[in-house]
Design a protein around this motif. Sequence first.
Motif, PDB file in Angstrom:
ATOM      1  N   LEU A  29       0.791  -1.095   0.604  1.00 43.44           N
ATOM      2  CA  LEU A  29      -0.530   0.331   0.175  1.00 43.44           C
ATOM      3  C   LEU A  29       0.890   1.468   0.168  1.00 43.44           C
ATOM      4  O   LEU A  29       0.902   2.139  -0.068  1.00 43.44           O
ATOM      5  CB  LEU A  29      -0.920   0.175   0.955  1.00 43.44           C
ATOM      6  N   LYS A  32       3.151   2.544  -5.567  1.00 38.96           N
ATOM      7  CA  LYS A  32       3.214   2.855  -6.458  1.00 38.96           C
ATOM      8  C   LYS A  32       2.772   2.682  -7.893  1.00 38.96           C
ATOM      9  O   LYS A  32       4.211   2.734  -8.249  1.00 38.96           O
ATOM     10  CB  LYS A  32       3.060   4.701  -6.608  1.00 38.96           C
ATOM     11  N   LYS A  34      -0.089   1.043  -6.126  1.00 42.65           N
ATOM     12  CA  LYS A  34      -0.586  -0.444  -5.021  1.00 42.65           C
ATOM     13  C   LYS A  34      -0.617  -1.325  -5.555  1.00 42.65           C
ATOM     14  O   LYS A  34      -1.601  -1.953  -6.241  1.00 42.65           O
ATOM     15  CB  LYS A  34      -1.594   0.362  -4.233  1.00 42.65           C
ATOM     16  N   ILE A 286      -6.266  -1.002  -6.250  1.00 46.68           N
ATOM     17  CA  ILE A 286      -5.001  -1.593  -6.032  1.00 46.68           C
ATOM     18  C   ILE A 286      -4.655  -2.724  -6.650  1.00 46.68           C
ATOM     19  O   ILE A 286      -6.054  -3.673  -7.242  1.00 46.68           O
ATOM     20  CB  ILE A 286      -5.641  -2.830  -4.666  1.00 46.68           C
TER      21      ILE A 286
END
Length: 335
Positions: A29, A32, A34, A286
């Motif tokens: 998390l 980048k 995520k 994500i």
Amino acid sequence: MSVKILNSFNVQDQGKAKEQFALDVLKGLSTKPKEIPSKYFYDDEGSRLFSQIMESEDYYLTDCEIEVFEKNKKDIAQKIGHSNINIIELGAGDGRKTKILIDQFLKENLSFKYTSIDISKEAIVQIDRLFKEEFPALEHTGVVGEYTGGLDWVSDNQSGRKLVLFLGSTIGNFDRPNALVFLRVLWKHLNNDDLLLIGFDLKKEIDLMLLAYNDREGITKKFNFNLLTRMNNELGANFDLKNFMHFGTYNPNVGAMESFIISTCAQEVYVGELEKTFKFKAFEPIHLEYSHKYLISDIESFAMETGFEVLNHYFDSNHFYTNSLWRVKKEMPNG
Ligand SMILES: C[S@@+](CC[C@H](N)C(=O)[O-])C[C@H]1O[C@@H](n2cnc3c(N)ncnc32)[C@H](O)[C@@H]1O
């Protein structure tokens, strides 16, 4: 069945497993874009949901692999031959497809023992329940652990010829470099002439793949969201599921279906175990999983580059999927 629970999967060591999960979430998390590794899908509920995905009409992979086995089980049994053999299944899941092969091998009077290795204890319990019912005399050892730990356990505890099963196109969760590493690690754990039966989902019409990973019953969405619930339950996170959406898409540059969870608004999520807040922008994804799709030439180069010889590719009638039978090739000393 005897069950072996490998070190970090023991109840005493569960703290370590939780710590690793927390560290992977911290890393995932904080980067980048995520991302969370897909192996965390498979807690007990994740394994049950994956079994439901396999029952979905839209998830063609299971039907294809069943068809491949039904059509070719005799030939596969014949290629394995009659010597004592240890059948080792990696990421065994619930065993519904393996059952077809085991049944045939028993009919052909092959002599073998069966070992299932899976990160999920629930998967090992499911497979054992099924095999106890279907094959009461089968010697089954269940190993709860990761692939490499499971293979180390097998090397330390089982001798003789081996047939490794790696089904469901689970190899597709690795990118190419990691698939090559995985196959080479597997090769290192095997001896000359051991066999590998491995499933690969082939490249095909993109709409079919999109539907498989965005099934109409929404089970894949539940499966992906279960990872958020898992972080809430195990790591004290406060993901609010209604603020996220599931997105499965095909990336033609990579040749893979990719699964994402997308934050539908700007929000903050606190993870208690990490004592840290993570910020999400509106529509920030994500990344959860790759499911790579292959050409036969990709599969042959995997085999060649990692020390295997392809004995046969078995196909379903649509050529959507193949199970490829490989033999381990090792230079023999003095010959
Ligand atoms: C895509 S499912 C396939 C299940 C089964 N082979 C089939 O074809 O139906 C992947 C399986 O691998 C297991 N798994 C995922 N990552 C793993 C890992 N790192 N080590 C061991 N098992 C793993 C999961 O628990 C799950 O049962």
